[in-house]
Design a protein around this motif. Structure first.
Motif, short mmCIF file in Angstrom:
data_model
loop_
_atom_site.label_atom_id
_atom_site.label_comp_id
_atom_site.label_asym_id
_atom_site.label_seq_id
_atom_site.Cartn_x
_atom_site.Cartn_y
_atom_site.Cartn_z
N ALA A 111 -10.12 -1.71 -0.83
CA ALA A 111 -9.51 -2.23 -2.05
C ALA A 111 -9.80 -1.29 -3.21
CB ALA A 111 -10.06 -3.62 -2.36
N PRO A 112 -8.85 -1.14 -4.14
CA PRO A 112 -9.07 -0.21 -5.27
C PRO A 112 -10.38 -0.45 -6.02
CG PRO A 112 -6.79 -0.96 -5.22
CD PRO A 112 -7.52 -1.74 -4.16
N ASP A 113 -10.73 -1.73 -6.24
CA ASP A 113 -11.99 -2.01 -6.95
C ASP A 113 -13.20 -1.54 -6.15
OD1 ASP A 113 -10.59 -3.09 -9.04
OD2 ASP A 113 -10.90 -5.19 -8.44
N GLU A 114 -13.14 -1.67 -4.83
CA GLU A 114 -14.25 -1.23 -3.98
C GLU A 114 -14.39 0.29 -4.03
OE1 GLU A 114 -14.35 -4.56 -0.42
OE2 GLU A 114 -12.94 -2.89 -0.26
N VAL A 115 -13.27 0.98 -4.03
CA VAL A 115 -13.31 2.44 -4.08
C VAL A 115 -13.83 2.90 -5.43
CG1 VAL A 115 -11.97 4.57 -3.89
CG2 VAL A 115 -11.42 2.63 -2.42
N ARG A 116 -13.41 2.23 -6.50
CA ARG A 116 -13.91 2.59 -7.85
C ARG A 116 -15.41 2.34 -7.95
NH1 ARG A 116 -9.00 -0.08 -9.33
NH2 ARG A 116 -7.41 1.44 -9.96
N ASP A 117 -15.85 1.23 -7.35
CA ASP A 117 -17.28 0.94 -7.34
C ASP A 117 -18.04 2.04 -6.58
OD1 ASP A 117 -19.59 -1.03 -7.71
OD2 ASP A 117 -19.60 -0.74 -5.55
N LEU A 118 -17.44 2.49 -5.49
CA LEU A 118 -18.04 3.59 -4.71
C LEU A 118 -18.19 4.83 -5.58
CD1 LEU A 118 -18.80 4.90 -1.88
CD2 LEU A 118 -16.38 5.51 -1.73
N LEU A 119 -17.14 5.14 -6.35
CA LEU A 119 -17.17 6.34 -7.19
C LEU A 119 -18.14 6.19 -8.35
CD1 LEU A 119 -13.36 7.23 -7.33
CD2 LEU A 119 -15.14 8.38 -6.04
N GLU A 120 -18.25 4.98 -8.90
CA GLU A 120 -19.06 4.79 -10.12
C GLU A 120 -20.54 4.58 -9.82
OE1 GLU A 120 -17.22 1.53 -12.11
OE2 GLU A 120 -15.37 2.63 -12.55
N ARG A 121 -20.85 3.91 -8.70
CA ARG A 121 -22.25 3.52 -8.49
C ARG A 121 -22.88 4.06 -7.21
NH1 ARG A 121 -23.38 -2.63 -9.12
NH2 ARG A 121 -21.85 -2.82 -7.44
N ARG A 122 -22.08 4.42 -6.20
CA ARG A 122 -22.68 4.75 -4.91
C ARG A 122 -22.36 6.17 -4.46
NH1 ARG A 122 -20.72 0.44 -0.76
NH2 ARG A 122 -22.45 1.29 0.46
N VAL A 123 -21.71 6.94 -5.31
CA VAL A 123 -21.21 8.24 -4.88
C VAL A 123 -22.32 9.19 -4.46
CG1 VAL A 123 -21.17 9.22 -7.20
CG2 VAL A 123 -19.58 10.08 -5.48
N ALA A 124 -23.47 9.10 -5.11
CA ALA A 124 -24.57 10.02 -4.80
C ALA A 124 -25.52 9.47 -3.74
CB ALA A 124 -25.37 10.35 -6.06
N VAL A 125 -25.29 8.23 -3.31
CA VAL A 125 -26.18 7.59 -2.33
C VAL A 125 -25.79 8.02 -0.93
CG1 VAL A 125 -27.03 5.40 -1.41
CG2 VAL A 125 -26.52 5.63 -3.85
N GLU A 126 -26.71 8.62 -0.22
CA GLU A 126 -26.41 9.10 1.13
C GLU A 126 -26.80 8.04 2.16
OE1 GLU A 126 -28.28 12.95 1.36
OE2 GLU A 126 -26.54 13.89 0.43
N ASP A 127 -26.08 6.91 2.10
CA ASP A 127 -26.36 5.80 3.00
C ASP A 127 -25.73 6.00 4.37
OD1 ASP A 127 -27.88 4.34 1.26
OD2 ASP A 127 -26.22 3.11 0.52
N TRP A 128 -24.82 6.97 4.48
CA TRP A 128 -24.02 7.08 5.70
C TRP A 128 -24.27 8.43 6.38
CZ3 TRP A 128 -21.78 6.50 0.79
CH2 TRP A 128 -21.63 5.17 0.38
N ASP A 129 -24.01 8.43 7.68
CA ASP A 129 -24.15 9.67 8.46
C ASP A 129 -22.83 10.41 8.57
OD1 ASP A 129 -27.02 9.35 9.47
OD2 ASP A 129 -26.12 7.43 10.00
N ALA A 130 -21.74 9.73 8.28
CA ALA A 130 -20.42 10.35 8.24
C ALA A 130 -19.50 9.45 7.43
CB ALA A 130 -19.85 10.55 9.64
N ILE A 131 -18.47 10.05 6.81
CA ILE A 131 -17.48 9.30 6.05
C ILE A 131 -16.10 9.67 6.56
CG2 ILE A 131 -16.46 8.92 3.76
CD1 ILE A 131 -19.19 9.62 2.54
N VAL A 132 -15.30 8.65 6.87
CA VAL A 132 -13.89 8.86 7.25
C VAL A 132 -13.05 8.43 6.06
CG1 VAL A 132 -12.06 8.25 8.86
CG2 VAL A 132 -14.42 8.42 9.68
#
Length: 356
Positions: free
Chosen positions: A37-58
């Motif tokens: 969802a657009p809001d989820e992606v914006r939240d990813l960009l605003e708050r979680r972009v630098a967090v390396e919680d994942w081993d890969a991103i698709v």
């Protein structure tokens, strides 16, 4: 103690595609998180972009009104080292070039091919692990005599070699002619668990197109005029060891496709043979060509570039590290002095250091 699960983030506004990716990755028991969802992606960009919680991103190239390449740029600008696999419905070279220049690890064209997705995500997970390890501080260095120079760039290469050598990932070495790309490749081999096996080098730019398949994959007796005996090829010669493909940017496009298959399947078919042979050779490639620009120009396959560029090492030319010139000259003079102890005139040395 159980190992932590591999975590994969899927960023795609198409729920059907996201569920397909999740279902495929579930066969590896990967833990998959979906953001669409657009809001989820914006939240990813605003708050979680630098967090390396994942081993890969698709990451899809098109996410509604958002642009996947901008999401990729935000990840990289924030210093996030997680390997990103781009999904796109556009298989043109311009899309691939935009992805690789933006720092993507790989890109896949829809509709999704399940075996290819699994293979690429597996590689992406390994890529992330290697780069996170390289980012950690460490004191161990490669033997200084093999990678000479006191400049920060050469010190960084010496720091990275032991960590990269301990893995089996592909390495792409870039640098101008004469910078020592083969020396670096040999250093990686000698520091690796494969050091007791062969290091085999092939200059891809020095072999005619009609003969390079035979050099790479071998041939049977009578496969072509002049083939009076069978030959194994460099992949088989390097089995268990390291295969160094120099000037990979000069390889003809049709041969690139066959090389890609050999890397994907880990097997080769000799020219004139109906059977294949499994091979286990770590591939280190080198080039003095800008491969990203070659991909854009249609002269180099994007999928092969992604396959080779798991770890990239650049050797800067001497004009960018003049402080290394005195030590390099001293090493060369001693190597060729036949037991004597020659000295270099200070004015001559200063002139060489100052040479543009």
């Amino acid at each position: 103690m159980m190992e932590p699960k591999v975590r994969v983030l899927v960023v795609d506004d198409d729920v059907v595609v996201a569920r397909t990716v999740q279902r495929i990755l579930a066969t590896r028991e990967y833990e998959v998180e979906h953001v669409g969802a657009p809001d989820e992606v914006r939240d990813l960009l605003e708050r979680r972009v630098a967090v390396e919680d994942w081993d890969a991103i698709v990451l899809d190239v098109n996410i509604g009104e958002l642009n996947g390449l901008r999401v990729l740029a935000a990840l990289r600008d924030a210093g996030n080292r997680t390997a990103v696999v781009m999904l796109t419905g556009d298989d043109t070279a311009s899309t691939a070039t935009a992805a690789l220049r933006g720092g993507a690890f790989h890109y896949l064209v829809k509709p999704i091919n399940a075996p290819m997705l699994l293979e690429v995500v597996d590689l992406a997970v390994r890529h992330t692990a290697v780069h996170r390890d390289l980012a950690r501080p460490g004191d161990r260095e490669a033997t200084p005599g093999l990678i000479a120079g006191k400049s920060p760039a050469m010190a960084e290469l010496r720091r990275m070699v032991p960590r990269i050598a301990g893995t089996s990932v592909s390495v792409l070495i870039t640098g101008e002619s004469g910078t020592g790309k083969e020396v670096l490749a040999r250093t990686l081999h000698q520091a690796s668990p494969r050091s007791k096996k062969a290091f085999v080098a092939l200059n891809c730019g020095a072999i005619p197109e009609g003969l390079i398949d035979s050099e790479l994959f071998g041939h049977t007796r009578g496969a072509f005029t002049g083939a009076t005996s069978a030959r194994p090829g460099v992949f088989v010669e390097a089995d268990g060891g390291t295969l160094f493909l120099d000037e990979i940017g000069d390889m003809p496009l049709p041969v690139q496709a066959r090389l890609l298959r050999a890397l994907q399947e880990r097997e080769v078919r000799p020219v004139g043979s109906d059977s294949v042979r499994p091979v286990d050779a770590r591939v280190i490639a080198a080039t003095n060509v800008d491969l990203a620009r070659a991909v854009e120009a249609g002269k180099f396959r994007a999928d092969l570039y992604f396959r080779l560029n798991v770890v990239s090492l650049r050797i800067p030319p001497l004009r960018e590290r003049p402080e290394d010139i005195p030590g390099l000259i001293s090493t060369l003079v001693q190597r060729h002095a036949a037991g004597q102890t020659p000295t270099i005139d200070e004015d001559a040395l200063a002139a060489m250091v100052a040479y543009p």
